[in-house]
Design a protein around this motif. Structure first.
Motif, PDB file in Angstrom:
ATOM      1  N   ALA A  15       0.872  -1.175   0.000  1.00 14.52           N
ATOM      2  CA  ALA A  15       0.000   0.000   0.000  1.00 14.52           C
ATOM      3  C   ALA A  15       0.905   1.220   0.000  1.00 14.52           C
ATOM      4  N   HIS A 135      -2.190   5.080   4.312  1.00 14.41           N
ATOM      5  CA  HIS A 135      -2.790   4.921   2.992  1.00 14.41           C
ATOM      6  C   HIS A 135      -4.290   5.110   3.174  1.00 14.41           C
ATOM      7  N   SER A 188      -7.339   6.018  -8.117  1.00 16.45           N
ATOM      8  CA  SER A 188      -8.432   5.429  -7.335  1.00 16.45           C
ATOM      9  C   SER A 188      -9.024   4.197  -7.985  1.00 16.45           C
ATOM     10  N   ASP A 191      -6.770   1.609  -6.878  1.00 15.73           N
ATOM     11  CA  ASP A 191      -6.904   1.462  -5.424  1.00 15.73           C
ATOM     12  C   ASP A 191      -8.137   0.653  -5.048  1.00 15.73           C
ATOM     13  N   SER A 202     -10.705  -4.934  -5.553  1.00 20.45           N
ATOM     14  CA  SER A 202     -10.009  -4.107  -6.534  1.00 20.45           C
ATOM     15  C   SER A 202      -9.527  -5.005  -7.672  1.00 20.45           C
ATOM     16  N   SER A 227      -5.724   6.815  -4.366  1.00 19.57           N
ATOM     17  CA  SER A 227      -6.921   7.525  -4.794  1.00 19.57           C
ATOM     18  C   SER A 227      -6.629   9.011  -4.959  1.00 19.57           C
TER      19      SER A 227
END
Length: 397
Positions: A15, A135, A188, A191, A202, A227
């Motif tokens: 992340a 994150h 995003s 993400d 995702s 994002s």
């Protein structure tokens, strides 16, 4: 090719670190991280027999102390499966001071993790974390617990939800055989915005599921989407150009790079300019407007840097966004021009045509109604599944 054919470490979950300030603001108003245990759950992509965790203070304004830390296989509701608990140490010590601006790796521990296993990570913070490297959003529920609760097998009643992924940035495994990591850098849509929380929906996570089912060597996927992120300018997270070495090229076991960036550069540059709520949103994205040629040049920079490391580079086309607040016909023309270059410019080893997967055949500037989450910008679970299903797994060996 770079990789772990020599049996070294490979990143199985990641992340990208960012500052809690100036982003989505999920930590705004949250009590300070001081004298609490953080318990967070991550789902690894590929499996392995030894584990180490990368903690992060890379956007911290001061050092912070980890008083104790543990990992174990997660069970639903925040618990840890009995018998899988492992104490983490740092150069043999039970705790460590993490310097401002730096990450730190735990010592490895023996723990057999199958592909797609959920790992519980607990760390005790005896003092205050002045600036939290995180994150945002987490998309997987984590918790804060008063005091030192790293050894608690079940989640105490005093636990409260932690709205960000805090102070951890990677899980790395020692695999049983040759393995390579696919690193996806994006925004995003990478993400997983719009997908179901706590469900790992995702498209990079869904790609990992497909790879795990195939048993491929390159079955490790590190999602480095942020994002609101852009390729060229900082804003929500530092730009992809600025973070590429840290988040992508320094990845243990790096085997493939997938670029899925540029949508926010185009969208923000051509967004309507007015005095309404959109104007306040656009203030989060400083810098001069970018042209299609600027974004193409940024892609070329990333390709050159990745090729210097000897890894293939793939790119996704930019999916539609008509119906979103930032849409304009000028932005649509720029998106089409960028996609034409991605498809035909010859810069990439392969192109993942996400635009073709998501676009409505009756109105190609829009996402199909059954593939977006209601905002005409981000996917829903079905939309992200369609992206993952469209990828040719043979690209990854």
């Amino acid at each position: 090719m770079t990789g772990t054919d020599n049996g070294g470490w490979v990143r199985s979950w990641g992340a990208s670190p960012q500052t809690a300030q100036g982003g989505l603001g999920s930590l705004d108003g949250h009590p300070p991280l001081d004298g609490v245990t953080l318990r967070q759950v991550v789902r690894v992509s590929g499996g392995g027999r030894r584990v180490r965790v990368r903690f992060t203070n890379e956007f911290g304004s001061a050092p912070f102390i980890i008083g104790a830390a543990r990992v174990g296989l997660a069970v639903p509701g925040g618990g840890v499966r009995p018998g899988t608990e492992r104490v983490l140490t740092f150069s043999g010590a039970p705790g460590v001071t993490v310097p401002a601006g730096a990450p730190i790796l735990s010592d490895p521990v023996d723990l057999s993790l199958p592909a797609l296993a959920k790992l519980s990570i607990s760390l005790y913070l005896p003092g205050r974390v002045e600036t939290c490297t995180c994150h945002d959003p987490a998309l997987e529920t984590g918790w804060t617990i008063p005091g030192d609760a790293v050894a608690a097998p079940a989640l105490p009643e005093t636990a409260e939800v932690l709205p960000v992924r805090a102070l951890i940035s990677a899980v790395e495994l020692l695999p049983d055989g040759p393995a390579r990591a696919i690193v996806v850098v994006g925004d995003s849509r990478t993400d997983g915005a719009g997908s179901t929380p706590d469900a790992n929906r995702s498209w990079p996570e869904l790609l990992a599921e497909r790879l795990a089912g195939r048993g491929a060597a390159a079955r490790y996927v590190s999602n480095q989407g942020i994002s609101g992120n852009r390729l060229l300018n900082d804003g929500i997270g530092v730009s992809a150009l600025a973070r590429f070495d840290r988040d992508v090229l320094a990845t243990p076991g790096l085997g493939h790079v997938v670029l899925s960036v540029g949508a926010n550069d185009i969208g923000v540059s051509f967004a309507p300019r007015d005095d309404g709520p959109l104007a306040d949103f656009l203030k989060m994205f400083p810098g001069a407007p970018m042209t299609t040629d600027d974004v193409i040049a940024g892609h070329r920079q990333l390709v050159a840097r990745a090729r210097d490391c000897g890894v293939p580079v793939h790119a996704t086309t930019i999916a539609p966004y008509e119906g979103a607040e930032i849409y304009t016909p000028e932005g649509e023309s720029a998106r089409q021009a960028l996609n034409a270059w991605i498809r035909t410019g010859g810069a990439f080893d392969a192109v993942l045509d996400f635009d073709a997967v998501w676009r409505d055949p009756a109105r190609p500037s829009r996402i199909r109604d059954d593939f977006h989450c209601g905002d005409h910008l981000h996917g829903n679970d079905a939309g992200y599944q369609a992206l993952a299903d469209s990828i040719d797994l043979s690209l990854f060996g």
